[in-house]
Design an enzyme around this catalytic site. Structure first.
Site, PDB file in Angstrom:
ATOM      1  N   VAL A  77      40.555  39.859  37.428  1.00  0.00           N
ATOM      2  CA  VAL A  77      42.473  39.860  37.355  1.00  0.00           C
ATOM      3  C   VAL A  77      42.960  40.408  38.309  1.00  0.00           C
ATOM      4  CG1 VAL A  77      43.208  40.548  35.307  1.00  0.00           C
ATOM      5  CG2 VAL A  77      41.588  39.614  34.713  1.00  0.00           C
ATOM      6  N   CYS A  78      44.029  40.649  39.544  1.00  0.00           N
ATOM      7  CA  CYS A  78      43.963  40.944  39.941  1.00  0.00           C
ATOM      8  C   CYS A  78      44.317  42.994  39.410  1.00  0.00           C
ATOM      9  CB  CYS A  78      45.600  40.792  40.566  1.00  0.00           C
ATOM     10  SG  CYS A  78      46.315  42.159  41.464  1.00  0.00           S
ATOM     11  N   VAL A  79      44.388  43.919  40.214  1.00  0.00           N
ATOM     12  CA  VAL A  79      44.154  45.411  39.250  1.00  0.00           C
ATOM     13  C   VAL A  79      45.830  45.636  39.256  1.00  0.00           C
ATOM     14  CG1 VAL A  79      44.032  46.506  41.639  1.00  0.00           C
ATOM     15  CG2 VAL A  79      43.978  47.627  39.343  1.00  0.00           C
ATOM     16  N   ALA A  82      47.401  43.724  36.465  1.00  0.00           N
ATOM     17  CA  ALA A  82      47.193  44.278  34.885  1.00  0.00           C
ATOM     18  C   ALA A  82      47.999  45.084  34.787  1.00  0.00           C
ATOM     19  CB  ALA A  82      45.591  43.597  35.209  1.00  0.00           C
TER      20      ALA A  82
END
Lengths: 119, 131
Positions: A77-79, A82
């Site tokens: 999941v892209c930080v 997110a």
């Protein structure tokens, strides 16, 4: 063949995550590998363990988790995406992890194909 | 934007990455978040091309002012791309025509391509990511 998968839409509103899941599951059944799925834009919303869809509907987050557990798929999941959307380690379903966009670029560099599912 | 330190996946492989920008700069987040991926890919020393097609051509239009909708104006980033060695910018001629725009309306130097030329360019790529 190694497939990297990019999911750019959240669950339920768009079909992108469903189609990506079915593609990944089928690719694995056919003997290919899906080492990693990367969730970007609203796609990060697929990763929450807090979703409780009706019993007679598919649980999109949970079935990605199951695929990860059974076939070693790395759910990233892209930080940055997110953080914008209130997704953090506290709400992640099993099998997901938060990391940077470099993980997406690596899929493009290292795998045979990178397939985008989005709007 | 994001951390722009040089990155390396350790393989030494350089692939041709094309980023296909299809959406207007505002209204959805795709253009803004797409730029992040472009910059990171360049930091990995990959061969990066950007294509602007459909409403994506509006991303490069001069005179964008997003104050009224209270969102960040990131159009300056396109002018900074050269500093990240991102110099291959392509625009679809038909998309410009359909919107009454010409190359003079754009904030950066681009190569304008016909549909068949664009198709050939796409066929040469290893990775095409569409936003």
């Amino acid at each position: 063949m190694q497939f990297g998968i990019l999911v750019n839409e959240g669950p339920y509103t768009h079909q992108a995550s469903d189609t990506a899941y079915l593609f990944a599951r089928t690719a694995i059944e056919k003997g290919h590998t899906v080492p990693r799925v990367f969730f970007y834009h609203d796609g990060v919303n697929n990763s929450t363990r807090l979703a409780t869809p009706p019993q007679d509907d598919r649980n999109i987050s949970a079935r990605w988790s199951k695929l990860a557990a059974e076939h070693g798929v790395d759910l990233v999941v892209c930080v940055a995406a997110a953080q914008r959307r209130g997704i953090n380690d506290d709400v992640l379903a099993p099998g997901y992890r938060i990391s940077g966009l470099g993980q997406l670029v690596e899929m493009g560099i290292q795998y045979d194909r990178l397939v985008t599912f989005g709007d | 934007m994001s951390d722009m330190d040089e990155m390396d996946d350790g393989s030494g492989i350089v692939k041709k990455f094309m980023f296909l920008n299809r959406k207007a700069p505002h209204g959805t987040v795709y253009a803004l978040e797409g730029l992040e991926v472009v910059l990171i890919t360049a930091a990995f020393d990959q061969d990066v091309s950007m294509v602007f097609t459909d409403d994506g051509v509006f991303q490069l239009m001069k005179g964008i002012d997003s104050k009224g909708i209270e969102v960040k104006d990131f159009s300056k980033t396109y002018r900074a791309l050269e500093g990240y060695d991102i110099e291959k910018l392509y625009v679809d001629q038909a998309s410009l025509d359909a919107r009454g725009l010409t190359e003079d309306d754009l904030i950066v130097d681009v190569t304008v391509l016909s549909v068949p030329e664009m198709a050939n360019l796409m066929a040469e790529q290893d990775v095409v990511i569409s936003f």
